[in-house]
Scaffold this motif. Structure first.
Motif, PDB file in Angstrom:
ATOM      1  N   LEU A 151      22.123   3.280 -22.365  1.00 38.79           N
ATOM      2  CA  LEU A 151      22.126   2.802 -20.979  1.00 38.79           C
ATOM      3  C   LEU A 151      21.226   3.671 -20.098  1.00 38.79           C
ATOM      4  O   LEU A 151      20.518   3.153 -19.215  1.00 38.79           O
ATOM      5  N   ALA A 152      21.242   4.971 -20.331  1.00 37.22           N
ATOM      6  CA  ALA A 152      20.375   5.873 -19.562  1.00 37.22           C
ATOM      7  C   ALA A 152      18.908   5.576 -19.841  1.00 37.22           C
ATOM      8  O   ALA A 152      18.077   5.527 -18.919  1.00 37.22           O
ATOM      9  N   VAL A 153      18.565   5.359 -21.119  1.00 37.90           N
ATOM     10  CA  VAL A 153      17.179   5.028 -21.489  1.00 37.90           C
ATOM     11  C   VAL A 153      16.762   3.712 -20.842  1.00 37.90           C
ATOM     12  O   VAL A 153      15.646   3.583 -20.319  1.00 37.90           O
ATOM     13  N   GLU A 154      17.657   2.731 -20.877  1.00 37.91           N
ATOM     14  CA  GLU A 154      17.344   1.434 -20.256  1.00 37.91           C
ATOM     15  C   GLU A 154      17.075   1.608 -18.762  1.00 37.91           C
ATOM     16  O   GLU A 154      16.130   1.031 -18.205  1.00 37.91           O
ATOM     17  N   ALA A 155      17.914   2.397 -18.102  1.00 35.72           N
ATOM     18  CA  ALA A 155      17.731   2.641 -16.665  1.00 35.72           C
ATOM     19  C   ALA A 155      16.393   3.343 -16.400  1.00 35.72           C
ATOM     20  O   ALA A 155      15.690   3.028 -15.429  1.00 35.72           O
ATOM     21  N   GLU A 156      16.025   4.282 -17.272  1.00 38.00           N
ATOM     22  CA  GLU A 156      14.749   4.995 -17.104  1.00 38.00           C
ATOM     23  C   GLU A 156      13.565   4.051 -17.293  1.00 38.00           C
ATOM     24  O   GLU A 156      12.550   4.165 -16.590  1.00 38.00           O
ATOM     25  N   GLN A 157      13.682   3.121 -18.231  1.00 40.01           N
ATOM     26  CA  GLN A 157      12.607   2.138 -18.423  1.00 40.01           C
ATOM     27  C   GLN A 157      12.484   1.224 -17.204  1.00 40.01           C
ATOM     28  O   GLN A 157      11.371   0.888 -16.770  1.00 40.01           O
ATOM     29  N   ILE A 158      13.625   0.817 -16.660  1.00 38.54           N
ATOM     30  CA  ILE A 158      13.608  -0.009 -15.443  1.00 38.54           C
ATOM     31  C   ILE A 158      12.945   0.757 -14.301  1.00 38.54           C
ATOM     32  O   ILE A 158      12.114   0.226 -13.566  1.00 38.54           O
ATOM     33  N   LYS A 200      15.164  -7.997  -8.122  1.00 37.19           N
ATOM     34  CA  LYS A 200      16.553  -8.452  -8.002  1.00 37.19           C
ATOM     35  C   LYS A 200      17.292  -8.328  -9.335  1.00 37.19           C
ATOM     36  O   LYS A 200      18.398  -7.783  -9.406  1.00 37.19           O
ATOM     37  N   ALA A 201      16.662  -8.852 -10.392  1.00 40.02           N
ATOM     38  CA  ALA A 201      17.305  -8.819 -11.706  1.00 40.02           C
ATOM     39  C   ALA A 201      17.554  -7.373 -12.152  1.00 40.02           C
ATOM     40  O   ALA A 201      18.620  -7.056 -12.693  1.00 40.02           O
ATOM     41  N   SER A 202      16.580  -6.502 -11.907  1.00 36.29           N
ATOM     42  CA  SER A 202      16.730  -5.104 -12.324  1.00 36.29           C
ATOM     43  C   SER A 202      17.793  -4.389 -11.495  1.00 36.29           C
ATOM     44  O   SER A 202      18.573  -3.577 -12.017  1.00 36.29           O
ATOM     45  N   GLY A 203      17.837  -4.679 -10.162  1.00 39.96           N
ATOM     46  CA  GLY A 203      18.878  -4.093  -9.328  1.00 39.96           C
ATOM     47  C   GLY A 203      20.258  -4.535  -9.776  1.00 39.96           C
ATOM     48  O   GLY A 203      21.194  -3.727  -9.855  1.00 39.96           O
ATOM     49  N   ASP A 204      20.376  -5.834 -10.108  1.00 44.59           N
ATOM     50  CA  ASP A 204      21.652  -6.347 -10.626  1.00 44.59           C
ATOM     51  C   ASP A 204      22.015  -5.673 -11.941  1.00 44.59           C
ATOM     52  O   ASP A 204      23.180  -5.338 -12.192  1.00 44.59           O
ATOM     53  N   ARG A 205      21.007  -5.465 -12.798  1.00 45.38           N
ATOM     54  CA  ARG A 205      21.264  -4.846 -14.093  1.00 45.38           C
ATOM     55  C   ARG A 205      21.746  -3.403 -13.926  1.00 45.38           C
ATOM     56  O   ARG A 205      22.663  -2.959 -14.630  1.00 45.38           O
ATOM     57  N   LEU A 206      21.166  -2.674 -12.991  1.00 44.69           N
ATOM     58  CA  LEU A 206      21.593  -1.286 -12.778  1.00 44.69           C
ATOM     59  C   LEU A 206      23.044  -1.243 -12.293  1.00 44.69           C
ATOM     60  O   LEU A 206      23.805  -0.355 -12.687  1.00 44.69           O
ATOM     61  N   ARG A 207      23.416  -2.214 -11.469  1.00 44.14           N
ATOM     62  CA  ARG A 207      24.820  -2.268 -11.034  1.00 44.14           C
ATOM     63  C   ARG A 207      25.746  -2.606 -12.207  1.00 44.14           C
ATOM     64  O   ARG A 207      26.852  -2.069 -12.318  1.00 44.14           O
ATOM     65  N   GLU A 215      29.510  -1.025 -16.977  1.00 45.87           N
ATOM     66  CA  GLU A 215      29.604  -0.779 -18.418  1.00 45.87           C
ATOM     67  C   GLU A 215      29.865   0.703 -18.687  1.00 45.87           C
ATOM     68  O   GLU A 215      30.624   1.073 -19.599  1.00 45.87           O
ATOM     69  N   TRP A 216      29.220   1.539 -17.888  1.00 42.42           N
ATOM     70  CA  TRP A 216      29.352   2.988 -18.056  1.00 42.42           C
ATOM     71  C   TRP A 216      30.817   3.417 -17.914  1.00 42.42           C
ATOM     72  O   TRP A 216      31.337   4.215 -18.694  1.00 42.42           O
ATOM     73  N   PHE A 230      14.107   4.011  -9.169  1.00 36.43           N
ATOM     74  CA  PHE A 230      13.880   2.567  -9.036  1.00 36.43           C
ATOM     75  C   PHE A 230      14.040   2.132  -7.582  1.00 36.43           C
ATOM     76  O   PHE A 230      13.228   1.361  -7.053  1.00 36.43           O
ATOM     77  N   SER A 231      15.087   2.616  -6.925  1.00 43.49           N
ATOM     78  CA  SER A 231      15.328   2.239  -5.527  1.00 43.49           C
ATOM     79  C   SER A 231      14.168   2.664  -4.643  1.00 43.49           C
ATOM     80  O   SER A 231      13.744   1.920  -3.749  1.00 43.49           O
ATOM     81  N   LYS A 232      13.621   3.846  -4.908  1.00 44.71           N
ATOM     82  CA  LYS A 232      12.496   4.332  -4.119  1.00 44.71           C
ATOM     83  C   LYS A 232      11.256   3.460  -4.345  1.00 44.71           C
ATOM     84  O   LYS A 232      10.551   3.080  -3.395  1.00 44.71           O
TER      85      LYS A 232
END
Length: 394
Positions: free
Chosen positions: A127-134, A142-149, A154-155, A180-182
Motif C-alpha cells: 500500500l505504501a508503494v502504491e501511494a508513492e507511485q500515485i 479524483k480517482a487517485s484521491g479516492d484511492r488514497l482514502r 484498508e490500512w 500527491f496533495s501538493k
C-alpha cells in the motif's frame, strides 16, 4: 463397599486406587456406601469432562493454546489430591498428552503469527508503494484521491505488526499522500489559469456565432459555423458552470441559424416537389405523343419543351431521372421523323425498289427450300436472302 477404582470402608473413609496404591480422597457419612461411590465417581467424571472440553477446544482451534496448556497443567497438578473415584492414571496420561499437544499448537500459532505479521507487513508495504507511485506520476486526480482514502481504510484493517515497523510504514504512506496533495493543488492552480484563458477564447467564439445567426448567406454561413464548432472542440475547457453557460449561448446561435435555414429549405423543397409534379405531367404527355403524324408530333413536342422550360427547379435527386425521361420522349419523336424520311427516300429510289423486289423473290425461294427439306438448298437460299438484305439500307 468397593468398585473397580475405589472403595468406602466401614468408617466411611473413601479411597481411590492408583498405580502407587490406594489414596484417601474423602469421607462419606451422608448415606449408604453405594451412593457415596456414585458421588465420587461423578466428581471424577466432572474432571474427565473438563479435560475433554479442553482437548476438543484445542483441536478445533476454538481455544487459545497457551490458555489450554495453563488449564491442563493446573488440572494435572491437582490430580494427586483430587477427590474422585476413577482411572486417574489414564486421566493423567490424557493431560500429559494434552499439554504436549498444546505445546505443539503454541509453536504452530507462533509460526502462524509470524507468518501473519510478515503478510501484514507485506500488505502495508504494498500500500505504501502504491501511494508513492500515485504521488510520483498519477494525473487521475479524483480517482487517485479516492484511492488514497481507500488505502487508509484498508490500512486500518491490517493488524499484527509491531509498533515500530507500523510507524515507519505509515510515515512513508503519509509522505506520499502529502506529496500527491501538493502536486494536485499545483495542477488545479495552473488549470484555473488555463480555464480563464479558455473562457476568454470561447466568449469570442460565442460572439461570432451570435453575429452569424441572422445571416441569409446559407452556404458560407453554415461553413463558418461548422468551422467555429471545430474551434470550440479544439479549445480548452473553462470551469464547468462557465462552460455550460457559454455552450448554451453558442448552441442557441447555431440553432437559430439552422432553424431559419431549415424553414427556407422546407419551403423551397415544397416548391420543387410541386415543380416535379408539373414536369412529370408534361414528360408523360411528351412520352405519349401520337407518332402517326411525326411532323405534328414534333410541333407538339416543341410546345411541351417550351412549357417545361418555364417550370423552376426540381429536387436534386430527381433531376437526372426527369431529364432522362424527357430525352427518351424527344428521341422517340426523332426516331419517328427519321423513319418517315427513310420511307420517303426509299419510295422515290427505283434501285432500292428493285433490291426489295429481288429480296422478296429470294425469301420466297427460301420458303420453298424449307418445304423441300433439302439441307443444301436451304443453306444456299438463306445465304442469298442474307446477301440481299445486306444491300438494303437500315
Amino acid at each position: 463397599m468397593s468398585s473397580e477404582w475405589g472403595r468406602i470402608d466401614e468408617t466411611g473413609t473413601v479411597y481411590v486406587k492408583t498405580a502407587d496404591g490406594e489414596r484417601e480422597v474423602g469421607s462419606w457419612q451422608a448415606g449408604d456406601a453405594e451412593a457415596g461411590l456414585a458421588y465420587y465417581q461423578r466428581k471424577f467424571a466432572d474432571l474427565e469432562a473438563e479435560v475433554e472440553l479442553l482437548s476438543s477446544r484445542l483441536e478445533s482451534g476454538a481455544g487459545d493454546a497457551k490458555s489450554s496448556k495453563s488449564q491442563a497443567m493446573t488440572l494435572h497438578a491437582s490430580l494427586p489430591t483430587a477427590a474422585g473415584i476413577g482411572d486417574f492414571g489414564a486421566l493423567d496420561a490424557r493431560l500429559v498428552a494434552l499439554i504436549s499437544a498444546a505445546d505443539a499448537k503454541i509453536g504452530e500459532q507462533s509460526l502462524a503469527r509470524e507468518a501473519a505479521r510478515s503478510e501484514a507487513i507485506a500488505k502495508k508495504e504494498s500500500l505504501a508503494v502504491e501511494a508513492e507511485q500515485i504521488a510520483e506520476s498519477s494525473t487521475q486526480w479524483k480517482a487517485s484521491g479516492d484511492r488514497l482514502r481507500t488505502i487508509v481504510d484498508e490500512w486500518k484493517l491490517i493488524k499484527g505488526i509491531d509498533r515500530k515497523t507500523d510507524d515507519a510504514l505509515w510515515k512513508r504512506f503519509a509522505a506520499a499522500r502529502d506529496a500527491f496533495s501538493k502536486r494536485r493543488g499545483s495542477h488545479f492552480a495552473h488549470l484555473d489559469t488555463e480555464r480563464e484563458a479558455a473562457k476568454s477564447e470561447k466568449e469570442k467564439l460565442v460572439k461570432q456565432a451570435e453575429e452569424l445567426a441572422s445571416s441569409d448567406d446559407w452556404r458560407d454561413t453554415a461553413t463558418a459555423l461548422k468551422d467555429l464548432m471545430t474551434q470550440w472542440k479544439a479549445a480548452p475547457r473553462a470551469n464547468r458552470a462557465t462552460e455550460g453557460a457559454l455552450w448554451k449561448r453558442f448552441r442557441a446561435a447555431q440553432d437559430a441559424f439552422f432553424e431559419r435555414r431549415s424553414g427556407v429549405f422546407a419551403e423551397r423543397d415544397a416548391e420543387q416537389a410541386q415543380n416535379l409534379k408539373e414536369k412529370e405531367a408534361i414528360i408523360a404527355e411528351a412520352a405519349g405523343l401520337d407518332l402517326g403524324n411525326p411532323r405534328q408530333a414534333q410541333i407538339s413536342l416543341r410546345d411541351l419543351q417550351e412549357r417545361l422550360e418555364t417550370i423552376g427547379h426540381v429536387p436534386r435527386d430527381a433531376m437526372r431521372r426527369t431529364e432522362d425521361r424527357m430525352r427518351a420522349a424527344e428521341q422517340r419523336v426523332r426516331d419517328a421523323l427519321d423513319a418517315e424520311w427513310k420511307r420517303g427516300a426509299a419510295e422515290s429510289n427505283p434501285f432500292l425498289a428493285q433490291l426489295r423486289e429481288r429480296l422478296t423473290e429470294a425469301e420466297a425461294k427460301l420458303e420453298r427450300a424449307r418445304s423441300s427439306g433439302d439441307v443444301d438448298r436451304i443453306a444456299k437460299a438463306e445465304a442469298d436472302v442474307a446477301q440481299r438484305r445486306a444491300l438494303l439500307p437500315d
